[in-house]
Design an enzyme around this catalytic site. Structure first.
Site, PDB file in Angstrom:
ATOM      1  N   ASP A 196       0.845  -1.205   0.000  1.00 44.61           N
ATOM      2  CA  ASP A 196       0.000   0.000   0.000  1.00 44.61           C
ATOM      3  C   ASP A 196       0.879   1.254   0.000  1.00 44.61           C
ATOM      4  O   ASP A 196       1.873   1.319   0.745  1.00 44.61           O
ATOM      5  CB  ASP A 196      -0.865  -0.044   1.271  1.00 44.61           C
ATOM      6  CG  ASP A 196      -1.917   1.049   1.317  1.00 44.61           C
ATOM      7  OD1 ASP A 196      -2.400   1.455   0.251  1.00 44.61           O
ATOM      8  OD2 ASP A 196      -2.260   1.485   2.441  1.00 44.61           O
TER       9      ASP A 196
ATOM     10  N   GLY B 205      -7.504   8.506   7.530  1.00 46.41           N
ATOM     11  CA  GLY B 205      -7.470   8.682   8.987  1.00 46.41           C
ATOM     12  C   GLY B 205      -8.831   8.793   9.640  1.00 46.41           C
ATOM     13  O   GLY B 205      -9.877   8.650   9.000  1.00 46.41           O
TER      14      GLY B 205
END
Ligand code: G3H
Ligand code: 13P
Ligand code: ZN
Length: 305
Positions: free
Chosen positions: A80, A179
């Site tokens: 990733d 986030g």
């Protein structure tokens, strides 16, 4: 078994569903993913960031995933947000079946050049490449139209980028953000833009920052004595609309981090005498498994092995 990203996402694109991609940093995350994927017969993408590799070691992570990828499972092992070409090269020899080259912070020409380079290395080994165009940041946090245009993915540019790089999947910026503390206002995706990109680009599209901080998670976090602050993600219904508009890979990290921490906090709060890590981490796994099942349902990837 371990499979390529291309094979799994091509099938998802045809079937109009998405495959969830979960970030892992240790064994407990992997065990929870595997357990649920097996039960719901869903393909899954297990991904490690450069930060996860720094924490746990690439070889350790790769050995764990290879061992977990039994015959009755379809797991894509994916790097990733690969930004460091040395790490990407290492991943191409370590057993990853897919890598992301994230050149989104680079000027367009540089992103294109380096993505093409990574595709050249990866395709020789039958490994897929996810690329990124645009910057992942909440639409609602952007003030002006010109600011939005500057960072959200441009459909015409995306078509040219995919054609020239030959990447296998493209991460697009349509208003998600990474986030837990994503947005000041109400999160909203630019679905019109997504539909245009989907029409002009012939590869499966990827949605980063897809954690939704669902009401179940908020309940668990509060119940366990944690604080949720102003955490807010895109609603499930918006994510579902994104899947219907061409998204085939949904990236989830934060929701599993929140679930893990809620589980640990709960166990320690309820049982002041516990000191066996297996009991503490077992509680974390239980909540993660619930969230993983929610995501597989949201993606529609169950029974799609
Ligand atoms: O999108 C990034 C992932 O959430 C990875 O985060 O670099 O802290 O592992 P990390
Ligand atoms: P979240 O942390 O917002 O779930 O985003 C995950 C991600 O995009 C990983 O690449
Ligand atoms: Zn991401």
């Amino acid at each position: 078994m371990l499979v390529s990203l291309k094979s799994v996402l091509t099938k998802a694109r045809k079937g109009k569903y998405a495959v969830p991609a979960f970030n892992i940093n240790d064994l407990e995350f992997l065990q929870a993913i595997v357990e649920v994927a097996k039960k719901l017969k869903s393909p899954v993408i297990v991904q490690t960031s450069e930060g996860a590799i720094k924490y746990a070691g690439m070889e350790n992570l790769a050995n764990m995933v290879k061992t977990a990828a039994k015959k009755d499972l379809k797991i894509v092992f994916h790097l990733d947000h690969g930004k460091d070409l040395k790490i990407i090269k290492k991943a191409l020899s370590a057993g990853y079946t897919s890598v992301m080259f994230d050149g989104s912070a680079l000027p367009y020409a540089e992103n294109l050049k380096l993505t093409k380079k990574v595709v050249g290395w990866a395709h020789k080994k039958g490994i897929s490449v996810e690329a990124e165009l645009g910057a992942i940041k909440g639409v609602e946090d952007l003030v002006s139209v010109s600011e939005k245009e500057a960072i959200l993915t441009n459909p015409k540019q995306a078509a040219e980028f995919v054609k020239k790089t030959d990447c296998d999947a493209l991460a697009v910026a349509i208003g998600t953000s990474h986030g837990a503390y994503k947005f000041k206002g109400t999160p909203k995706l630019d679905l019109k833009r997504l539909k245009e990109i989907s029409k002009s680009v012939q590869v499966p599209l990827v949605l980063h920052g897809a954690s939704g901080v669902s009401s179940y998670l908020v309940k668990m976090i509060r119940q366990c004595g944690g604080e949720i602050g102003c955490a807010k993600g895109n609603s499930d219904s918006e994510i579902k609309k994104a899947i219907n508009s061409g998204i085939c890979k949904i990236n989830i990290d934060t929701d599993l981090r929140l679930a893990f921490t809620a589980g640990v906090r709960c166990k320690l709060k309820r049982d002041k005498k516990v000191f066996d890590p297996r009991q503490i981490l077992g509680a974390a796994k239980e909540i993660m498994e619930k969230v993983i099942a929610e995501k597989i349902k949201l993606c529609g990837s169950g029974e799609k092995l």
